[in-house]
Write a protein that holds these residues in place. Structure first.
Motif, PDB file in Angstrom:
ATOM      1  N   UNK A  11       0.886  -1.099   0.181  1.00 36.29           N
ATOM      2  CA  UNK A  11       0.057  -0.165  -0.016  1.00 36.29           C
ATOM      3  C   UNK A  11       0.991   1.199   0.052  1.00 36.29           C
ATOM      4  N   UNK A  12       2.030   1.241   0.565  1.00 36.66           N
ATOM      5  CA  UNK A  12       2.924   2.347   0.901  1.00 36.66           C
ATOM      6  C   UNK A  12       3.427   2.555  -0.616  1.00 36.66           C
ATOM      7  N   UNK A  13       4.030   1.436  -1.252  1.00 34.17           N
ATOM      8  CA  UNK A  13       4.356   1.529  -2.458  1.00 34.17           C
ATOM      9  C   UNK A  13       3.590   2.049  -3.463  1.00 34.17           C
ATOM     10  N   UNK A  14       2.145   1.660  -3.417  1.00 31.84           N
ATOM     11  CA  UNK A  14       1.155   1.980  -4.503  1.00 31.84           C
ATOM     12  C   UNK A  14       1.045   3.533  -4.206  1.00 31.84           C
ATOM     13  N   UNK A  15       0.835   3.961  -3.199  1.00 35.25           N
ATOM     14  CA  UNK A  15       0.705   5.608  -2.805  1.00 35.25           C
ATOM     15  C   UNK A  15       1.793   6.231  -3.235  1.00 35.25           C
ATOM     16  N   UNK A  16       3.089   5.507  -3.146  1.00 36.89           N
ATOM     17  CA  UNK A  16       4.345   6.637  -3.561  1.00 36.89           C
ATOM     18  C   UNK A  16       4.398   6.570  -5.189  1.00 36.89           C
ATOM     19  N   UNK A  17       3.924   5.451  -5.939  1.00 35.13           N
ATOM     20  CA  UNK A  17       3.938   5.467  -7.232  1.00 35.13           C
ATOM     21  C   UNK A  17       2.673   6.397  -7.984  1.00 35.13           C
ATOM     22  N   UNK A  18       1.580   6.273  -7.156  1.00 35.40           N
ATOM     23  CA  UNK A  18       0.604   7.381  -7.355  1.00 35.40           C
ATOM     24  C   UNK A  18       0.917   8.672  -7.281  1.00 35.40           C
ATOM     25  N   UNK A  19       1.891   9.222  -6.404  1.00 35.01           N
ATOM     26  CA  UNK A  19       1.908  10.565  -6.000  1.00 35.01           C
ATOM     27  C   UNK A  19       3.138  11.001  -6.936  1.00 35.01           C
ATOM     28  N   UNK A  20       4.165  10.251  -7.099  1.00 34.38           N
ATOM     29  CA  UNK A  20       5.405  10.632  -7.975  1.00 34.38           C
ATOM     30  C   UNK A  20       5.268  10.170  -9.458  1.00 34.38           C
ATOM     31  N   UNK A  21       4.376   9.393  -9.721  1.00 34.05           N
ATOM     32  CA  UNK A  21       4.028   9.134 -11.308  1.00 34.05           C
ATOM     33  C   UNK A  21       5.168   8.475 -11.895  1.00 34.05           C
ATOM     34  N   UNK A  22       5.967   7.732 -11.170  1.00 32.83           N
ATOM     35  CA  UNK A  22       7.175   7.363 -11.626  1.00 32.83           C
ATOM     36  C   UNK A  22       7.717   6.084 -10.733  1.00 32.83           C
ATOM     37  N   UNK A  23       8.188   5.147 -11.414  1.00 31.00           N
ATOM     38  CA  UNK A  23       8.603   3.898 -10.617  1.00 31.00           C
ATOM     39  C   UNK A  23      10.080   4.450 -10.007  1.00 31.00           C
ATOM     40  N   UNK A  24      10.830   5.143 -10.912  1.00 34.52           N
ATOM     41  CA  UNK A  24      12.199   5.601 -10.224  1.00 34.52           C
ATOM     42  C   UNK A  24      11.974   6.439  -9.214  1.00 34.52           C
ATOM     43  N   UNK A  25      11.087   7.544  -9.376  1.00 34.13           N
ATOM     44  CA  UNK A  25      11.165   8.515  -8.209  1.00 34.13           C
ATOM     45  C   UNK A  25      10.485   8.047  -7.221  1.00 34.13           C
ATOM     46  N   UNK A  26       9.544   7.053  -7.211  1.00 35.78           N
ATOM     47  CA  UNK A  26       8.841   6.453  -5.763  1.00 35.78           C
ATOM     48  C   UNK A  26      10.170   5.441  -5.239  1.00 35.78           C
ATOM     49  N   UNK A 139      -7.601  21.052  -4.652  1.00 37.49           N
ATOM     50  CA  UNK A 139      -8.124  19.871  -4.772  1.00 37.49           C
ATOM     51  C   UNK A 139      -7.027  18.708  -4.832  1.00 37.49           C
ATOM     52  N   UNK A 140      -6.036  18.909  -5.613  1.00 40.33           N
ATOM     53  CA  UNK A 140      -5.110  17.994  -5.829  1.00 40.33           C
ATOM     54  C   UNK A 140      -4.177  17.695  -4.271  1.00 40.33           C
ATOM     55  N   UNK A 141      -3.971  18.560  -3.593  1.00 41.21           N
ATOM     56  CA  UNK A 141      -3.141  18.643  -2.466  1.00 41.21           C
ATOM     57  C   UNK A 141      -4.083  17.871  -1.397  1.00 41.21           C
ATOM     58  N   UNK A 142      -5.274  18.117  -1.402  1.00 40.94           N
ATOM     59  CA  UNK A 142      -6.227  17.417  -0.283  1.00 40.94           C
ATOM     60  C   UNK A 142      -6.185  15.959  -0.615  1.00 40.94           C
ATOM     61  N   UNK A 143      -6.631  15.838  -1.927  1.00 41.82           N
ATOM     62  CA  UNK A 143      -6.970  14.116  -2.493  1.00 41.82           C
ATOM     63  C   UNK A 143      -5.561  13.471  -2.472  1.00 41.82           C
ATOM     64  N   UNK A 144      -4.437  14.046  -2.606  1.00 45.09           N
ATOM     65  CA  UNK A 144      -3.164  13.382  -2.646  1.00 45.09           C
ATOM     66  C   UNK A 144      -2.679  13.400  -1.027  1.00 45.09           C
ATOM     67  N   UNK A 145      -3.374  13.889  -0.340  1.00 44.60           N
ATOM     68  CA  UNK A 145      -2.862  13.917   1.145  1.00 44.60           C
ATOM     69  C   UNK A 145      -1.739  14.615   1.405  1.00 44.60           C
TER      70      UNK A 145
END
Length: 304
Positions: A11-26, A139-145
């Motif tokens: 779940x932590x990895x999923x969230x990092x990929x979602x926020x970073x939009x990149x496997x490398x940055x995650x 909106x983005x900041x609230x939804x992304x946490x």
């Protein structure tokens, strides 16, 4: 699926990929290698039988299922973080939570000092991280946490974001006390003959009055464009420029700067401020406490 078979770190990895939009940055964010991130993503894809993230140019974009999963995953992470921070329960006197609040100059100057004054004796170890957010990013900041809460002027957001009215303000005109032309009143002719400082971007200042002036066939003489409204009072106190600012900000500075406050020569509607938060935090005890303290602090603004 048996919960014992599911690695909650995914779940932590999923969230990092979602926020970073990149496997490398995650991977960099979590201090994991890209192969490790890719392996975890493949596990998630197998569990949910969905790609979850697909490549679009340089970014990994979430699928519709990933968007649905995000809401519940963020609730899980939020609950886990809050439980660890507050050791299972929320006690403001014992809590060491740091709340992230998005706001612009106006509420930062008006709300924040009153909020800190309100809670410093009852929650001495609670901290705040203030983020400068404009309307488009809320909106983005609230939804992304990225933030726990936003304080700002009224706007329409999505159904998963709650809001509560805080206080009302209005636009006024400020100038130096010993202005060579303008005395105790401001006529439309004087207003149009004057030179102005204006904001580079604003959610309520400048643009509204300029639109109304344009309808009447007039235009302000804007000589200086600046980024932050809170810099205006000091600037006008040493020049002959005028500036439109929120009345509450003007009053804060008029107590120690040689400026005067006059009503605008044309009618402009007041603007309201609200606090906004994501639905996943609606029942969080610490967040509910924070919202109550903000509402209480803002109640004193209209009384001052």
């Amino acid at each position: 699926m048996n919960l014992l078979e599911f690695d909650l770190n995914l779940i932590i990895i999923f969230n990092a990929i979602y926020q970073e939009k990149s496997l490398t940055r995650a991977g960099k964010r979590l201090e994991l290698t890209q192969p490790a991130i890719s392996h975890s993503l493949n596990k998630l894809r197998t569990v949910f039988d969905d790609a979850l993230f697909v490549r679009n140019g340089y970014n990994m974009e979430p699928t519709s299922l990933a968007e649905e999963l995000l809401i519940n995953f963020q609730k899980i992470l939020e609950l886990a973080e809050n439980t660890l921070d507050d050791k299972g329960s929320f006690d403001p006197k014992m809590s060491t939570r740091t709340f992230s609040i998005g706001m612009q100059d106006n509420p930062m100057l008006i709300v924040l000092p009153r909020l800190i004054e309100e809670i410093q004796s009852i929650a001495p170890d609670i901290g705040f991280r203030i983020c400068h957010l404009n309307v488009a990013n809320r909106k983005i900041a609230l939804e992304d946490g990225k933030v726990d809460l936003v304080i700002g002027s009224n706007q329409e957001l999505s159904n998963n974001i709650y809001q509560q009215y805080l206080f009302r303000d209005r636009e006024v005109c400020i100038m130096r006390k010993d202005h060579p032309v303008i005395g105790d009143s401001l006529s439309l002719e004087q207003y149009l003959d004057s030179e102005f400082i204006s904001l580079a971007a604003s959610e309520f200042m400048g643009e509204r009055i300029d639109k109304k002036l344009k309808k009447l066939g007039y235009k302000r003489k804007i000589k200086v464009v600046m980024e932050h409204e809170v810099t205006f009072p000091r600037f006008v106190s040493n020049t002959n420029y005028l500036a439109n600012v929120a009345e509450l900000i003007a009053k804060e500075y008029a107590s120690w700067l040689p400026i005067k406050i006059l009503p605008l020569p044309i009618s402009i509607s007041d603007f309201d401020f609200y606090q906004y938060w994501h639905a996943r935090l609606q029942m969080d005890p610490a967040h509910r406490w924070l919202r109550k303290q903000i509402k209480k602090a803002c109640g004193k603004i209209q009384q001052s």
